[in-house]
Design an enzyme around this catalytic site. Sequence first.
Site: not given
Ligand code: 6A9
Length: 823
Positions: A581, A781
Amino acid sequence: ALSVSLAVAGFIGGGEAQSGDESVLFSETARMNNDSLLWGPYRPNLYFGVRPRIPRSLVSGLMWGRSDTYTDLQNHIRYTCEQNEGMEGYGWDQYDTRLGGTQTIHDKFNNVDITTSFIKVPGGAHGGSWGVRIKGVPRPKPATEEDPDTHVKTMVVFYLAQEEEGSQLIVKDVSGADWEDDGFAGDITFEGASQGLGEFKVVITQGEGEHPKSDHIYSAERNLDKTVVQSLTTFYEHMWQAKQLLFRQIKEAVDYVISKHDPNNAPPPWQVYQLGNSPGAGNLHFVQRMYEGPFEFDVLFSSASAGKDLTSEDVTREIRTASESFGSHFKKVFQLQAPYNVDKYRKFAHSMFSNLIGGIGYFYGHGVADRSYATAYEEEDEGFWVDAAQARAEHREKPDGPYELFSSIPSRPFFPRGFLWDEGFHLLPISDWDMDLTLEIVKSWFNLMDDDGWIAREQILGPEARSKVPLEFQIQYPHYANPPTLFFVVDAFVNKLRQAANGTGDGKAAASTGSSNMVDNTELGLEYLRQLYPRLRKQFDWFRSTQFGDIKSYEREAYSNREAYRWRGRTEAHVLTSGLDDYPRPQPPHPGELHVDLMSWMGMMTSSLLNVGELLGTDASTEDAAELRKIQEAIARNLDDLHWSESEGCYCDATINDYEENELVCHRGYISLFPLLVGILEPSNSKIGQLLKLLGDEEELFSPHGLRSLSKKSPLYGTAENYWRSPVWININYLALVQLKNLGEQEGPFQAEAADLYNRLRRNIVDTIYASWKETGFAWEQYNPETGKGQRTQHFTGWTSLVVKIMAMPELDVKNSHVRDEL
Ligand code: 6A9
């Protein structure tokens, strides 16, 4: 619903001519998969909820909360997994998608430890039967001034909902009972039927457990020490809000008590909150019990076509069988290597893996996509990100689907839904365990691909999933990509098939410790690949035609095939599509920018396609091969020409500077290593030496807790959101370990160095994740590179579970290499 099933069948059939035999074999595997994979705790957003892989069908869920005081129950009924709500860890200690397993939930606030043991018994024509044993053991509760009572009281609600229109579920032998009537003192039996499930029966056993006693006068009015059932009829659209519905019903009960009793002399909470008893027909049924002390009961689902009702004895037996099978299968599949081949790490490994595989869910419903293809989304001009943001703000999104998805998830409390590039990582350990299950999931993802070859990055399907996500994050854009990690999984399968095809007897068995039809029966596996290949190729073509880098301002001729790439959808601060990100990128954004990680992924996709094609040897794949090889060469050449910085000694993104020239932008960190990480550098490539220097430098990437996302020396280290700007991420560390191991195992200029880095990194990673798990009861995470503490999302059982594979990787012998160095 119908169109979805057809779409799924479409993949199997592929629309292409097949020899009759193969399609018969193929559907045989599909049937076997369906039999043992139909049911599961496929609602991973809940602490416990069972459903089948059928769009609208029988779903169920568990709720509980302590009922010592009026407010506790209101505020602390457990249903959906939430972070930081006073849980001391929860999750599957052992789980196998085909057999079942056991989950423990350490609910500190509610003073109870809950166990849910889920099992499946095959048989009949509708995916078999299942059962769950739900057990609660109170924790010692010290007396306090406000609450001198040391007896723990727990309300438990299990609900069943029949989503399919027109199909009902009826409480057997009871109808139209009076609200105030007695509840049930014995087992409760539901009978139902639906298209997908045929006829079935659900029994909720009386089990064990005491009801709390009260001498309030209300006790004389209603028989309050029994189980009550409330049968309701509601809309499908409301069913996912079962907890709100329960509250509504509880409020009705409260109002009833208030109407009859002086609020200043109210009955105790466990009486006030007891639902009226109204069993009968309906499509949603609450079964409620109040307990004091320990409790235990079973939910037994019996498919009529199985010909035999599931009993509690069956559940007892199957729990044991599942547990034994899990232990021995685990030993075979993940042979933990020193120093992790001891019991305390085995327990940890069991839990990490079980939570990954136990997190698999089945999702159905509409997503949201903006398929307006607005001109601003072409991102061609300078300032493109401003125009694109404006176009997005016009909200041209529409419901998209309905789709179904069978997938694992990154985190039950926070991201209980499918993420494309996460899934490729999730499936690596899962493919060791059960390749057929893995291929079923891969198929599910590729069924989501649209006509252009696009698969949406985040799958937020249905109102329940969407309710957790603000609208702006729900919208998927058909020009946004995400790393094609599913190709890693395809490679893992191809390699297993190769091993099996080449091996005789023993080799065959070794190739398939997970006992897989697709691997054991090579023809089946090849047929699967033949049907998958065109989809892989299509996704590859989608990447090439939408994420190409604009190199017209460079000397085009020099860059054969124009292989150069740029993630679409970036903003000033983020390239969410890359998965990394907030990792620093060139500033300001420029349409001539080139991203080295995407170029690397393209190289990886190309190799993977060649790998599949070679095994298949079909006309189509042979025809493709020449073209793919050209692309592969061009990527290798252009990586160095466009992205290598001699002065920095690493790979870098590129942009167009004020003089309209190509300029490298180097933020030393994960991005700098990408060609190495995805495995597209030849082991003899001299650049590897410089990359290892960066990777191994403790002042840069190498920390005692794993590789930092950004170099400690970077001026941006730990700045702004600090999401991918210092923390240690396990997916990337895993990729690094695989490559270091590769280099460390073969002769070459970097063998000794790589082996040493590999050994140390492996221990740093495992020790860090283990320590955090031991301390907090959770996987996290990401990990703090300075303290090693787990951070951000709690219970992140997605790619952090790769630690299981890491523990099963052998420590390398560096001695020999050192000797050679000394000579
Ligand atoms: C947004 C908020 C309740 C971020 O593990 C999933 C992803 C990865 O693919 C990515 O590489 N995570 C990493 O940088 C989490 C993304 C979560 C987005 C949620 C909405 C909701 O609030």
